[in-house]
Design a protein around this motif. Structure first.
Motif, PDB file in Angstrom:
ATOM      1  N   GLU A  36       5.318  61.340  55.872  1.00 19.35           N
ATOM      2  CA  GLU A  36       4.648  60.909  57.100  1.00 19.35           C
ATOM      3  C   GLU A  36       3.930  59.576  56.913  1.00 19.35           C
ATOM      4  O   GLU A  36       3.957  58.713  57.800  1.00 19.35           O
ATOM      5  N   PHE A  37       3.302  59.399  55.749  1.00 22.78           N
ATOM      6  CA  PHE A  37       2.580  58.139  55.497  1.00 22.78           C
ATOM      7  C   PHE A  37       3.544  56.952  55.472  1.00 22.78           C
ATOM      8  O   PHE A  37       3.268  55.899  56.057  1.00 22.78           O
ATOM      9  N   GLN A  38       4.677  57.089  54.789  1.00 18.12           N
ATOM     10  CA  GLN A  38       5.662  56.002  54.721  1.00 18.12           C
ATOM     11  C   GLN A  38       6.226  55.694  56.099  1.00 18.12           C
ATOM     12  O   GLN A  38       6.393  54.510  56.457  1.00 18.12           O
ATOM     13  N   THR A  39       6.504  56.720  56.857  1.00 14.83           N
ATOM     14  CA  THR A  39       7.061  56.514  58.201  1.00 14.83           C
ATOM     15  C   THR A  39       6.083  55.770  59.102  1.00 14.83           C
ATOM     16  O   THR A  39       6.445  54.782  59.760  1.00 14.83           O
ATOM     17  N   LEU A  40       4.835  56.243  59.128  1.00 21.54           N
ATOM     18  CA  LEU A  40       3.829  55.588  59.965  1.00 21.54           C
ATOM     19  C   LEU A  40       3.546  54.164  59.484  1.00 21.54           C
ATOM     20  O   LEU A  40       3.344  53.259  60.302  1.00 21.54           O
ATOM     21  N   SER A  41       3.539  53.964  58.169  1.00 21.78           N
ATOM     22  CA  SER A  41       3.304  52.616  57.625  1.00 21.78           C
ATOM     23  C   SER A  41       4.398  51.663  58.072  1.00 21.78           C
ATOM     24  O   SER A  41       4.123  50.531  58.499  1.00 21.78           O
ATOM     25  N   LEU A  42       5.645  52.102  57.985  1.00 22.44           N
ATOM     26  CA  LEU A  42       6.763  51.254  58.382  1.00 22.44           C
ATOM     27  C   LEU A  42       6.695  50.923  59.861  1.00 22.44           C
ATOM     28  O   LEU A  42       6.872  49.754  60.267  1.00 22.44           O
ATOM     29  N   VAL A  43       6.431  51.931  60.685  1.00 23.70           N
ATOM     30  CA  VAL A  43       6.361  51.714  62.131  1.00 23.70           C
ATOM     31  C   VAL A  43       5.221  50.770  62.492  1.00 23.70           C
ATOM     32  O   VAL A  43       5.401  49.822  63.279  1.00 23.70           O
ATOM     33  N   LEU A  44       4.055  50.962  61.904  1.00 24.14           N
ATOM     34  CA  LEU A  44       2.903  50.106  62.204  1.00 24.14           C
ATOM     35  C   LEU A  44       3.126  48.676  61.716  1.00 24.14           C
ATOM     36  O   LEU A  44       2.726  47.710  62.389  1.00 24.14           O
ATOM     37  N   LEU A  45       3.762  48.517  60.575  1.00 22.27           N
ATOM     38  CA  LEU A  45       4.044  47.177  60.063  1.00 22.27           C
ATOM     39  C   LEU A  45       5.023  46.432  60.966  1.00 22.27           C
ATOM     40  O   LEU A  45       4.861  45.228  61.199  1.00 22.27           O
ATOM     41  N   VAL A  46       6.022  47.127  61.484  1.00 22.31           N
ATOM     42  CA  VAL A  46       6.978  46.501  62.399  1.00 22.31           C
ATOM     43  C   VAL A  46       6.281  46.051  63.680  1.00 22.31           C
ATOM     44  O   VAL A  46       6.497  44.941  64.178  1.00 22.31           O
ATOM     45  N   VAL A  47       5.414  46.914  64.218  1.00 23.79           N
ATOM     46  CA  VAL A  47       4.671  46.563  65.438  1.00 23.79           C
ATOM     47  C   VAL A  47       3.740  45.380  65.180  1.00 23.79           C
ATOM     48  O   VAL A  47       3.662  44.439  65.979  1.00 23.79           O
ATOM     49  N   LEU A  48       3.010  45.415  64.053  1.00 23.48           N
ATOM     50  CA  LEU A  48       2.082  44.328  63.727  1.00 23.48           C
ATOM     51  C   LEU A  48       2.832  43.020  63.499  1.00 23.48           C
ATOM     52  O   LEU A  48       2.374  41.950  63.932  1.00 23.48           O
ATOM     53  N   TYR A  49       3.982  43.101  62.832  1.00 25.94           N
ATOM     54  CA  TYR A  49       4.805  41.908  62.601  1.00 25.94           C
ATOM     55  C   TYR A  49       5.228  41.286  63.925  1.00 25.94           C
ATOM     56  O   TYR A  49       5.140  40.062  64.112  1.00 25.94           O
ATOM     57  N   SER A  50       5.701  42.107  64.841  1.00 23.74           N
ATOM     58  CA  SER A  50       6.155  41.590  66.140  1.00 23.74           C
ATOM     59  C   SER A  50       4.978  41.055  66.954  1.00 23.74           C
ATOM     60  O   SER A  50       5.130  40.077  67.702  1.00 23.74           O
ATOM     61  N   LEU A  51       3.803  41.676  66.819  1.00 21.55           N
ATOM     62  CA  LEU A  51       2.622  41.202  67.538  1.00 21.55           C
ATOM     63  C   LEU A  51       2.231  39.803  67.077  1.00 21.55           C
ATOM     64  O   LEU A  51       1.983  38.904  67.895  1.00 21.55           O
ATOM     65  N   ILE A  52       2.172  39.603  65.768  1.00 21.37           N
ATOM     66  CA  ILE A  52       1.819  38.273  65.237  1.00 21.37           C
ATOM     67  C   ILE A  52       2.897  37.257  65.589  1.00 21.37           C
ATOM     68  O   ILE A  52       2.599  36.107  65.926  1.00 21.37           O
ATOM     69  N   ALA A  53       4.169  37.671  65.525  1.00 16.47           N
ATOM     70  CA  ALA A  53       5.270  36.765  65.860  1.00 16.47           C
ATOM     71  C   ALA A  53       5.234  36.338  67.322  1.00 16.47           C
ATOM     72  O   ALA A  53       5.724  35.259  67.669  1.00 16.47           O
ATOM     73  N   SER A  54       4.649  37.171  68.173  1.00 11.96           N
ATOM     74  CA  SER A  54       4.576  36.845  69.606  1.00 11.96           C
ATOM     75  C   SER A  54       3.457  35.853  69.918  1.00 11.96           C
ATOM     76  O   SER A  54       3.417  35.274  70.998  1.00 11.96           O
ATOM     77  N   LEU A  55       2.541  35.653  68.978  1.00 14.89           N
ATOM     78  CA  LEU A  55       1.436  34.708  69.165  1.00 14.89           C
ATOM     79  C   LEU A  55       1.821  33.370  68.539  1.00 14.89           C
ATOM     80  O   LEU A  55       1.839  33.227  67.319  1.00 14.89           O
ATOM     81  N   GLU A  56       2.157  32.409  69.369  1.00 13.74           N
ATOM     82  CA  GLU A  56       2.698  31.133  68.879  1.00 13.74           C
ATOM     83  C   GLU A  56       1.751  30.452  67.891  1.00 13.74           C
ATOM     84  O   GLU A  56       2.198  29.866  66.905  1.00 13.74           O
ATOM     85  N   ARG A  57       0.477  30.528  68.131  1.00 15.53           N
ATOM     86  CA  ARG A  57      -0.489  29.833  67.275  1.00 15.53           C
ATOM     87  C   ARG A  57      -0.545  30.437  65.878  1.00 15.53           C
ATOM     88  O   ARG A  57      -0.798  29.744  64.892  1.00 15.53           O
ATOM     89  N   TYR A  58      -0.342  31.754  65.791  1.00 16.74           N
ATOM     90  CA  TYR A  58      -0.461  32.451  64.505  1.00 16.74           C
ATOM     91  C   TYR A  58       0.880  32.984  64.001  1.00 16.74           C
ATOM     92  O   TYR A  58       0.905  33.805  63.081  1.00 16.74           O
ATOM     93  N   GLU A  59       1.958  32.522  64.589  1.00 15.95           N
ATOM     94  CA  GLU A  59       3.283  33.076  64.290  1.00 15.95           C
ATOM     95  C   GLU A  59       3.631  33.029  62.809  1.00 15.95           C
ATOM     96  O   GLU A  59       4.214  33.967  62.260  1.00 15.95           O
ATOM     97  N   GLN A  60       3.273  31.932  62.151  1.00 16.86           N
ATOM     98  CA  GLN A  60       3.668  31.779  60.748  1.00 16.86           C
ATOM     99  C   GLN A  60       3.024  32.825  59.830  1.00 16.86           C
ATOM    100  O   GLN A  60       3.574  33.170  58.784  1.00 16.86           O
ATOM    101  N   TYR A  61       1.882  33.373  60.243  1.00 14.42           N
ATOM    102  CA  TYR A  61       1.181  34.334  59.391  1.00 14.42           C
ATOM    103  C   TYR A  61       1.860  35.699  59.358  1.00 14.42           C
ATOM    104  O   TYR A  61       1.457  36.574  58.580  1.00 14.42           O
ATOM    105  N   ARG A  62       2.884  35.878  60.163  1.00 10.31           N
ATOM    106  CA  ARG A  62       3.667  37.117  60.093  1.00 10.31           C
ATOM    107  C   ARG A  62       4.340  37.260  58.733  1.00 10.31           C
ATOM    108  O   ARG A  62       4.658  38.377  58.302  1.00 10.31           O
TER     109      ARG A  62
END
Length: 354
Positions: A36-62
């Motif tokens: 469960e921990f690995q699954t939730l970690s992977l899902v949250l990391l994917v969401v966080l990655y896409s969130l940062i990628a959607s912010l043009e100013r901070y995109e590179q920090y993804r």
């Protein structure tokens, strides 16, 4: 904000979570061994990655999240291989897990722009690339000793040291630093040739040492000739280097008749295209009755000017630094020519006859 990237990331995370949770129902059997921990970690990391990628100013920090995404994904992958009966791969991965994380994280850090100061940014990236080289050395050494294959540890370390040294040269100006940057692709080419020779060709020539020695000396001679020729070309000093030292304190008188020259100046400074400025300048000087020798003396820095080439396989921050340096040099060329015009030519006469 790029909502499409965020929506795409959330959708991907949902699909991953759904498949892992319902794999027995979908495939008829469980293939993915993820707690469960690995699954939730992977899902949250994917969401966080896409969130940062959607912010043009901070995109590179993804990119900072890539090593975490990779390690979690590999943890699940090799746990799954262990689960289906391949423990040897899990053991190898587990022994290289830390250097692999450092390797990927170091490369990611080398791409990110942390500072607008060339010295700080170059130092950060060079340090990251050096760390990536050391990690790659550990990884390839481990793979070689485990599987008994030819080691790429030294070539991988050399590759990242080449990137580190040539990246660090962005902190400095001058012919030597520019030469180091421009030779990056050549250094990498020679490294690949030597690696291919060492791993593939040399073992086949084990019984023919004379031919092997001949090949090695050819590579050494070619490398020395190429480097010495490029170095001599890089340190040649022509008149444009003297002109760059001048600074113009007074601007040209603004006049509608001078628009042609102003347009040429803007195009050259902004984009590096020198033809409009060169043509309008020669035309203005000729109409003013300036003799050919003096015209040649004034426009020579512009004729022989060329931007510093952006190296192959360059980093985003590196391209910005070189482009900024090129624009600064173009401004110095224009100011130098203006200074010469103010000193040697009747400016009012030129302006009246443009």
């Amino acid at each position: 904000m790029r909502t499409s990237k965020l929506i795409g990331g959330i959708s991907t995370a949902f699909i991953i979570y759904f498949i892992i949770l319902n794999q027995a129902l979908i495939f008829g059997k469980s293939y993915i061994a993820a707690d469960e921990f690995q699954t939730l970690s992977l899902v949250l990391l994917v969401v966080l990655y896409s969130l940062i990628a959607s912010l043009e100013r901070y995109e590179q920090y993804r990119l900072i999240l890539i090593p975490f995404l990779l390690i979690v994904s590999l943890d699940i992958l090799f746990n799954s291989l262990l689960f289906v009966g391949y423990p040897q791969y899990y053991l190898v991965y587990n022994s290289l897990r830390l250097p692999l994380a450092i390797f990927v994280g170091s490369i990611a850090f080398s791409y990110i722009t942390f500072s607008t100061n060339p010295l700080y940014q170059s130092a950060i990236s060079a340090t990251s690339l050096t760390l990536a080289g050391v990690s790659s050395y550990v990884i390839f050494s481990g793979l070689s000793s485990t599987f008994g294959i030819p080691s790429l540890a030294i070539p991988s370390l050399a590759l990242f040291l080449i990137f580190a040294i040539t990246s660090l040269s962005n902190a400095y100006e001058g012919e030597l630093a520019e030469w180091i940057r421009n030779e990056r692709s050549f250094f990498i080419l020679i490294l690949f040739i030597l690696t291919f020779y060492t791993v593939v060709i040399r073992p086949a020539l084990y019984d023919r040492p004379g031919l092997a020695n001949f090949f090695e000396w050819v590579v050494i001679a070619f490398t020395l000739i190429k480097l010495s020729r490029d170095l001599r070309k890089g340190i040649e000093v022509d008149e444009r280097e003297v002109v760059r030292k001048h600074r113009l304190q007074n601007e040209f008188v603004k006049d509608e008749l001078f628009s042609e020259l102003e347009f040429g100046e803007k195009v050259f400074i902004d984009g590096g295209t020198k033809v409009p400025l060169l043509v309008s300048l020669i035309k203005a000087l000729s109409n003013a009755g300036v003799d050919t020798v003096r015209i040649e003396s004034i426009v020579t820095p512009l004729i022989y000017y060329s931007d510093e080439r952006i190296p192959l396989l360059s980093f985003p921050w590196e391209r910005k630094i070189i482009e900024k340096k090129n624009k600064k040099r173009r401004i110095e060329i224009v100011e130098g020519m203006k200074k010469r015009l103010m000193e040697e030519v009747d400016l009012k006469k030129i302006l009246s006859k443009v």
